[in-house]
Design a protein around this motif. Structure first.
Motif, PDB file in Angstrom:
ATOM      1  N   GLN A 239      30.673 -54.819  -1.100  1.00  0.00           N
ATOM      2  CA  GLN A 239      30.181 -55.267   0.200  1.00  0.00           C
ATOM      3  C   GLN A 239      29.724 -54.079   1.046  1.00  0.00           C
ATOM      4  O   GLN A 239      28.655 -54.115   1.670  1.00  0.00           O
ATOM      5  N   GLU A 240      30.523 -52.985   1.062  1.00  0.00           N
ATOM      6  CA  GLU A 240      30.205 -51.835   1.905  1.00  0.00           C
ATOM      7  C   GLU A 240      28.993 -51.066   1.404  1.00  0.00           C
ATOM      8  O   GLU A 240      28.138 -50.647   2.190  1.00  0.00           O
ATOM      9  N   GLU A 241      28.920 -50.866   0.085  1.00  0.00           N
ATOM     10  CA  GLU A 241      27.872 -50.015  -0.457  1.00  0.00           C
ATOM     11  C   GLU A 241      26.588 -50.775  -0.765  1.00  0.00           C
ATOM     12  O   GLU A 241      25.494 -50.216  -0.668  1.00  0.00           O
ATOM     13  N   CYS A 242      26.719 -52.043  -1.168  1.00  0.00           N
ATOM     14  CA  CYS A 242      25.548 -52.766  -1.670  1.00  0.00           C
ATOM     15  C   CYS A 242      25.210 -54.026  -0.881  1.00  0.00           C
ATOM     16  O   CYS A 242      24.158 -54.644  -1.119  1.00  0.00           O
ATOM     17  N   GLY A 243      26.100 -54.436   0.016  1.00  0.00           N
ATOM     18  CA  GLY A 243      25.840 -55.665   0.751  1.00  0.00           C
ATOM     19  C   GLY A 243      26.010 -56.911  -0.077  1.00  0.00           C
ATOM     20  O   GLY A 243      25.446 -57.964   0.237  1.00  0.00           O
TER      21      GLY A 243
END
Length: 354
Positions: A239-243
């Motif tokens: 979620q944080e790095e790639c959405g």
């Protein structure tokens, strides 16, 4: 000036002297029994082949010496941590019911010692050492530990710890430098595009200063928070790095399927670092429009120093476009588990692109 006869015929005399020396040298061959009987000590040394001497842990000196020669830099536990750091012992660590001295370097603040003793990777290293020492029935000995440096994440959380352990196996000193950071998790993502009937993956392009690289392609990854909650950390990193939003139950633990309880993950650099990586896998069904929208977008937490750009490449090109060991190990495990029928790809039911 009157010249002596031998000076007048210098060349002739020099030739005679050299010839005599050669003759004497050949008759006193160091390999001959006659020479050896007169010089037993020298013969014993010269006739033995040179043997390499292991690197000295204290001065990193490595040279070839004859086995019978005495040396002030004798190899082995010549200078123990107890002697070199006498007076700097702050704590003891109990290992197999025995108190092991813990020394610390001058650059380590004494108030950090309790934090290090409670640092989960340090405690895990002690447990691993106990298991190995038990397996060797006393032949593997931990004599002492030198705490060389501590890197903090903020004011309270220990991030990295570097130690040098004085360990012998069958009386022989082992390399003991250890970089303790704990385990991590990496996620291999499959993006199946129904529009083109092709499979893609998502990589993160980010600076890696230890490599001296401003652009390094790798799969999304992160450090565990000490809870051992692999799937939860993996979902958070996606979620944080790639959405990408994914539920934990939709993540497949490749390392667990491959190794079970035999190994805690993939060993990344066992010669210096304690890290094991749990490798996860998940699949998303996406459209070509969604892939184009993700290509080149920014990800990561900027306030945590993450400068990430998303790169979408074909799944079959991972091995030649990306030198990341996490990606390559995950790719191999996935291929083998598919062969054995342990993975039957299904898209994530609860997938969502942010």
């Amino acid at each position: 000036t009157t010249r002596r006869p031998w000076m007048q015929n210098g060349s002739a005399y020099l030739g005679c002297v050299l010839g005599l020396a050669l003759k004497l040298g050949s008759s006193l061959d160091v390999q001959s029994p006659l020479w050896a009987s007169k010089h037993p000590r020298k013969s014993a040394i010269i006739n033995k082949p040179l043997q390499p001497v292991e690197a000295n842990a204290n001065n990193f000196l490595c040279s070839a010496k004859r086995p019978d020669e005495e040396s002030s830099n004798a190899v082995g536990r010549d200078i123990s941590f107890d002697e070199r750091y006498k007076g700097k012992m702050n704590e003891v660590v109990t290992v197999l019911y025995k108190d092991i001295p813990l020394f610390y370097s001058a650059n380590v603040a004494p108030e950090l010692i309790p934090k290090v003793l409670g640092f989960k990777p340090f405690r895990q290293w002690i447990e691993n050492m106990e298991r190995s020492m038990n397996a060797h029935s006393g032949d593997m000995v931990l004599h002492s530990i030198l705490l060389q440096s501590v890197d903090m994440f903020g004011s309270q959380k220990v991030g990295f710890v570097k130690i040098n352990a004085d360990v012998t196996l069958y009386g022989k000193k082992l390399p003991g430098i250890c970089f303790l950071r704990g385990n991590g998790v990496g996620i291999l993502v499959s993006l199946y595009c129904s529009d083109s009937n092709e499979e893609y993956t998502i990589l993160v392009d980010q600076p890696r200063i230890p490599l001296g690289e401003s652009n390094n392609l790798e799969i999304p990854a992160g450090m565990l928070d000490g809870s051992g909650h692999f799937a939860g950390v993996a979902a958070q990193e996606l979620q944080e790095e790639c959405g990408l939003l994914v539920k934990e139950k939709d993540l497949i633990d490749l390392t667990d399927l491959a190794y079970g309880s035999r190994h805690p993950g993939v060993c990344t650099s066992g010669g210096a670092c304690d890290e094991y990586l749990r490798l996860m896998y998940c699949r998303f069904d996406v459209t070509l429009e969604e892939i184009n929208a993700m290509q080149g977008t920014l990800g990561g937490l900027r306030d945590h120093g993450e400068v990430i750009t998303l790169r979408i490449i074909k799944f079959d090109d991972i091995w030649k476009e990306c030198c990341d060991s996490k990606a390559l190990c995950a790719l191999l495990l996935l291929q083998q588990l598919r062969k054995e029928g342990k993975i039957c790809d299904q898209p994530c039911v609860n997938q969502q692109l942010m």
